[in-house]
Design a protein around this motif. Structure first.
Motif, short mmCIF file in Angstrom:
data_model
loop_
_atom_site.label_atom_id
_atom_site.label_comp_id
_atom_site.label_asym_id
_atom_site.label_seq_id
_atom_site.Cartn_x
_atom_site.Cartn_y
_atom_site.Cartn_z
N GLN A 30 0.91 -1.36 0.19
CA GLN A 30 -0.13 0.24 -0.07
C GLN A 30 0.91 1.31 0.18
O GLN A 30 0.63 2.28 -0.64
CB GLN A 30 -1.01 0.03 1.15
N SER A 31 2.00 1.02 0.68
CA SER A 31 2.90 2.37 0.71
C SER A 31 3.39 2.72 -0.52
O SER A 31 4.05 3.91 -0.71
CB SER A 31 4.02 2.23 1.96
N LEU A 32 3.36 1.79 -1.52
CA LEU A 32 4.05 1.83 -2.75
C LEU A 32 3.45 2.68 -3.83
O LEU A 32 3.72 3.26 -4.95
CB LEU A 32 4.53 0.65 -3.36
N ARG A 37 8.76 4.26 -10.39
CA ARG A 37 9.91 3.73 -10.67
C ARG A 37 10.46 3.46 -11.98
O ARG A 37 9.59 3.89 -13.06
CB ARG A 37 9.85 2.08 -9.83
N ARG A 38 11.78 2.89 -12.33
CA ARG A 38 12.09 2.50 -13.79
C ARG A 38 12.29 1.14 -13.92
O ARG A 38 12.82 0.58 -13.14
CB ARG A 38 13.23 3.65 -14.30
N GLY A 43 15.17 1.43 -18.33
CA GLY A 43 13.80 1.25 -19.13
C GLY A 43 12.95 2.27 -18.77
O GLY A 43 13.18 3.33 -18.36
N PRO A 44 11.66 1.83 -19.43
CA PRO A 44 10.80 2.98 -19.14
C PRO A 44 10.18 3.36 -17.79
O PRO A 44 10.20 2.31 -16.94
CB PRO A 44 9.72 2.74 -19.99
N VAL A 45 9.77 4.55 -17.52
CA VAL A 45 9.27 4.93 -16.30
C VAL A 45 7.93 4.27 -15.98
O VAL A 45 7.13 4.33 -17.00
CB VAL A 45 9.16 6.36 -16.06
N PRO A 84 14.86 0.95 -9.75
CA PRO A 84 15.39 2.19 -9.19
C PRO A 84 14.18 3.03 -9.04
O PRO A 84 13.31 2.84 -9.96
CB PRO A 84 16.29 2.53 -10.18
N ILE A 85 14.24 3.55 -7.79
CA ILE A 85 13.00 4.95 -7.74
C ILE A 85 13.22 6.03 -8.72
O ILE A 85 14.34 6.45 -8.78
CB ILE A 85 13.08 5.25 -6.23
N GLU A 86 12.11 6.63 -9.25
CA GLU A 86 12.22 7.53 -10.14
C GLU A 86 11.89 8.73 -9.49
O GLU A 86 10.87 8.89 -9.04
CB GLU A 86 11.75 7.32 -11.64
N GLY A 87 12.66 9.77 -9.91
CA GLY A 87 12.19 11.27 -9.32
C GLY A 87 12.30 11.45 -7.93
O GLY A 87 11.76 12.08 -7.22
#
Length: 87
Positions: A30-32, A37-38, A43-45, A84-87
């Motif tokens: 739920q927290s996600l 992410r990418r 790769g695409p976001v 990986p986390i994006e932004g």
């Protein structure tokens, strides 16, 4: 390194505290929701938009929206946590 014990199938296993810390630091599904992410390093976001269905093998999934195509798909939580986390 301190140890803690776990009883599994009638046997006591001694595991290092770092294993417990890794389990406790895993985010809840739920927290996600609402995070980005990418797929891998290049790769695409994608945006995590909800909890997906659990596969027949018991793998939980999250529902993600691929930004480039606006497509929504279920994606294994295990794989998502490696991205990986994006932004």
């Amino acid at each position: 390194m301190p140890l803690f014990d776990v009883v599994f199938q009638g046997r006591v296993w001694y595991l290092p505290d770092m294993s417990q810390a890794a389990i406790e630091s895993r985010p809840s599904p739920q927290s996600l929701i609402g995070t980005w992410r990418r797929f891998g390093e290049i790769g695409p976001v994608y945006e995590i938009v909800g909890v997906g269905t659990t596969s027949s093998a018991g793998d939980p999934a999250m529902r993600v929206r691929v930004v480039e195509t606006n497509e929504e798909v279920d994606y294994r939580l295990k794989d998502l946590l490696d991205d990986p986390i994006e932004g």
